[in-house]
Design a protein around this motif. Structure first.
Motif, PDB file in Angstrom:
ATOM      1  N   ILE A 101       0.577  -0.997  -0.070  1.00 33.62           N
ATOM      2  CA  ILE A 101      -0.223  -0.173   0.138  1.00 33.62           C
ATOM      3  C   ILE A 101       1.066   1.296   0.048  1.00 33.62           C
ATOM      4  O   ILE A 101       0.795   2.439  -0.698  1.00 33.62           O
ATOM      5  N   ILE A 102       1.753   1.097   0.677  1.00 33.28           N
ATOM      6  CA  ILE A 102       3.045   2.688   0.542  1.00 33.28           C
ATOM      7  C   ILE A 102       3.014   2.691  -0.563  1.00 33.28           C
ATOM      8  O   ILE A 102       3.019   3.661  -0.820  1.00 33.28           O
ATOM      9  N   SER A 103       3.764   1.663  -1.065  1.00 35.28           N
ATOM     10  CA  SER A 103       4.231   1.637  -2.734  1.00 35.28           C
ATOM     11  C   SER A 103       3.174   2.378  -3.977  1.00 35.28           C
ATOM     12  O   SER A 103       3.752   3.720  -4.610  1.00 35.28           O
ATOM     13  N   VAL A 104       1.981   1.885  -3.320  1.00 35.74           N
ATOM     14  CA  VAL A 104       0.934   1.993  -4.208  1.00 35.74           C
ATOM     15  C   VAL A 104       1.071   3.890  -3.826  1.00 35.74           C
ATOM     16  O   VAL A 104       0.373   4.693  -5.639  1.00 35.74           O
ATOM     17  N   LEU A 105       0.554   4.141  -2.746  1.00 36.84           N
ATOM     18  CA  LEU A 105       0.038   5.246  -2.473  1.00 36.84           C
ATOM     19  C   LEU A 105       0.975   6.274  -2.560  1.00 36.84           C
ATOM     20  O   LEU A 105       1.419   7.687  -3.126  1.00 36.84           O
ATOM     21  N   THR A 106       2.269   5.451  -2.647  1.00 31.54           N
ATOM     22  CA  THR A 106       3.388   6.989  -3.125  1.00 31.54           C
ATOM     23  C   THR A 106       3.610   7.099  -4.061  1.00 31.54           C
ATOM     24  O   THR A 106       3.595   8.318  -4.472  1.00 31.54           O
ATOM     25  N   LEU A 107       3.018   6.280  -5.277  1.00 31.22           N
ATOM     26  CA  LEU A 107       2.972   6.032  -6.567  1.00 31.22           C
ATOM     27  C   LEU A 107       2.458   7.326  -6.682  1.00 31.22           C
ATOM     28  O   LEU A 107       2.620   8.454  -7.833  1.00 31.22           O
TER      29      LEU A 107
END
Length: 121
Positions: A101-107
């Motif tokens: 989720i961190i990776s997706v939201l950061t992107l």
């Protein structure tokens, strides 16, 4: 330097969102703890992540890069261990879900908020 500050700020927002969604399993004590966790996580990503990526390169290649989520989950767990009670993650599965989720939201935040704001300048 400004890019690092923006990155820390984006990570702080993402960690707060994950804290709100997964509160019993993923908990940060306060906004200050969230900011500190973001700074520590950023430092771990700068110094520890490259070493872990090199050590696990064969596995990362075989899994077509998906093992990087496991590395990010390990860094989250390490950040939680350093911060003690101010940042708790119930188990590794929660850290893995949070990593994705961190990776997706950061992107998403970088692409749709940060980049358009930079283009205006």
């Amino acid at each position: 330097m400004i890019n690092w500050i923006i990155s820390v700020f984006v990570n702080t927002i993402v960690l707060m969102v994950i804290d709100i969604i997964f509160r019993p399993s993923f908990h940060l004590e306060s906004v200050g703890a969230c900011l500190l966790a973001s700074v520590i996580l950023s430092i771990f990503r700068i110094f520890i992540k490259p070493i872990l990526v090199i050590l696990t390169l064969p596995v990362t290649i075989v899994t077509l890069g998906l093992f990087l989520f496991v590395i990010n989950a390990i860094l989250l767990e390490l950040t939680s261990a350093v911060m003690g009670d101010a940042f708790t993650i119930r188990n590794f599965g929660m850290a893995l879900i949070a990593s994705v989720i961190i990776s997706v939201l950061t992107l998403l935040i970088q692409e749709f908020v940060v980049k358009p704001l930079r283009k205006k300048d």
